[in-house]
Design an enzyme around this catalytic site. Structure first.
Site, PDB file in Angstrom:
ATOM      1  N   ASP A   1       0.833  -1.198   0.000  1.00 46.98           N
ATOM      2  CA  ASP A   1       0.000   0.000   0.000  1.00 46.98           C
ATOM      3  C   ASP A   1       0.874   1.256   0.000  1.00 46.98           C
ATOM      4  OD1 ASP A   1      -2.338  -1.446   0.071  1.00 46.98           O
ATOM      5  OD2 ASP A   1      -2.573  -1.329   2.243  1.00 46.98           O
ATOM      6  N   PRO A   2       0.351   2.371  -0.524  1.00 50.32           N
ATOM      7  CA  PRO A   2       1.132   3.625  -0.516  1.00 50.32           C
ATOM      8  C   PRO A   2       1.637   4.005   0.867  1.00 50.32           C
ATOM      9  CG  PRO A   2      -0.763   3.851  -1.947  1.00 50.32           C
ATOM     10  CD  PRO A   2      -0.919   2.524  -1.261  1.00 50.32           C
TER      11      PRO A   2
END
Length: 320
Positions: free
Chosen positions: A50-51
Site C-alpha cells: 500500500d502507498p
C-alpha cells in the site's frame, strides 16, 4: 559507442532487486521509476505494498520477470503501529474517521489485553478485505466503487496469520509484529482488533520486513539505484541484485555443462546430475547464470518449460 554501451547495459539487466519502498507512493510508481532508471521495460514486482507502507518490495528485471509466478504464495512479515480510538473508512491513516472518536485518556486497555485479543487472530481465519482494496466485484476494483460512495460487499476469504505479536502499548498506540501468509490484509487485522477491543482502530504505520526469502537487509533505496546508473557503475548496480543462487531456495540448484545448457535452450529434454527427487530444479551454467527452471520427467531426465534467454554475447552452440 554510446548505443553499444546502452545495449550491453540493457542485456545485462537481468536480476532481482530489492527496493526499500518509500512512503506515500504506490508499488507501481516504484516499478515505473526503476524502468526509467535502468532504461528497461521488463520490470515487475513480487507483491504490492500500500502507498502508506514502506519496506521490502522485490523487483524482477529483464528475463527474470518469469520467476514471478513462483512467488504468488510467499509469506510476509511486517512491523507496524496501530492507533486506537477510532476506525477509518480505508482502515489506515489515509482514510476518513468513522464512528465515535475516543480520545487517548479514555482508552482503558493494557498490553495484556491486546496480547490476548491478538491471539484470536492467529491461525487460519476468515478475513474480509478492506473496501478500499484492489479486490474485484463483478470485474470492478473495490476501491473504485468505494471512492464513488457505492456499497462494497466483499466476501470473507480464508487466510493464515502465523504470528501476531503486540510489542508495546503507549497511550492510544500499539506496535506489533505480524507473520502472515499471502493474501492477508494487515489493515483488516488492525481494524478488526479495534472492534474486539471496543474502541475502534486503524493502521497508522506499516513496514514490510520480508517477502519469502528476501529481507530488509537486502533492500536498497531508489536514490542508491539512481546514483549508480547515473554514474555509469553498471557492475556495482548488478552487485545490488540478489545472487541468483539465493533465489527460489525450495528448488535445488544443479550445474549444467555447455552441451546440457545448449540442449535446454533448444527446448530439448536433458539428463542433469540431480538426485534429490525434487520435482523442480534451478539449472545453472556457471555460478551466476541461471538458465532455466526445469521439471523432472523421470529419474534424472528433465524438461525446462521456463528458459531464460541468453545474452547475445553468451550464446552456446550445441555440439554435433
Amino acid at each position: 559507442m554510446h548505443d553499444e554501451s546502452a545495449r550491453t547495459q540493457k542485456a545485462s539487466m537481468n536480476g532481482v532487486l530489492i527496493v526499500d519502498k518509500p512512503k506515500n507512493i504506490t508499488s507501481h510508481d516504484v516499478v515505473n521509476q526503476v524502468r526509467r532508471i535502468v532504461q528497461h521495460r521488463s520490470v515487475g514486482h513480487l507483491g504490492t505494498l500500500d502507498p502508506l507502507a514502506t519496506g521490502v518490495l522485490p523487483l524482477v528485471i529483464g528475463n527474470l520477470t518469469r520467476i514471478a509466478q513462483f512467488y504468488n504464495g510467499s509469506e510476509k512479515t511486517y512491523e507496524g503501529v496501530a492507533r486506537f480510538g477510532f476506525a477509518t473508512n480505508t482502515y489506515d491513516a489515509d482514510g476518513e474517521p468513522t464512528g465515535v472518536h475516543a480520545p487517548a485518556p479514555s482508552l482503558s486497555f493494557s498490553l495484556d489485553d491486546l496480547t490476548v485479543a491478538a491471539r484470536e487472530f492467529e491461525g487460519f481465519i476468515e478475513q474480509t478485505p478492506p473496501p478500499f482494496s484492489a479486490k474485484k466485484i463483478n470485474g470492478v476494483r473495490a476501491y473504485t466503487m468505494a471512492r464513488k460512495g457505492q456499497a462494497v460487499n466483499l466476501k470473507p476469504v480464508r487466510i493464515e496469520v502465523k504470528e501476531l505479536q503486540i510489542l508495546s502499548v503507549s497511550e492510544d498506540r500499539a506496535t506489533f509484529r505480524a507473520h502472515v501468509a499471502s493474501g492477508t490484509y494487515i489493515r483488516s487485522i488492525v481494524h478488526e482488533l479495534g472492534q474486539r477491543i471496543g474502541c475502534g482502530a486503524h493502521l497508522e504505520e506499516l513496514r514490510r520486513t520480508s517477502v519469502g526469502e528476501f529481507r530488509l537487509q537486502d533492500a536498497h533505496s531508489l536514490d542508491r539505484v539512481s546514483e549508480l546508473v547515473a554514474s555509469g557503475e553498471v557492475q556495482e548496480l548488478q552487485e545490488l541484485f540478489i545472487h541468483p543462487r539465493k533465489l527460489l531456495p525450495q528448488f535445488p540448484a544443479v550445474m549444467a555443462d555447455e552441451e546440457m545448457t545448449a540442449r535446454i535452450r533448444s527446448g530439448l529434454s536433458v539428463n542433469l546430475p540431480e538426485f534429490s527427487q525434487a520435482p523442480r530444479v534451478k539449472a545453472f551454467n556457471g555460478q551466476r547464470d541461471l538458465i532455466a527452471i526445469a521439471t523432472r520427467i523421470a529419474g534424472t531426465l528433465f524438461h525446462a518449460p521456463i528458459v531464460f534467454a541468453a545474452n547475445p554475447t553468451d550464446r552456446i552452440k550445441l555440439s554435433s
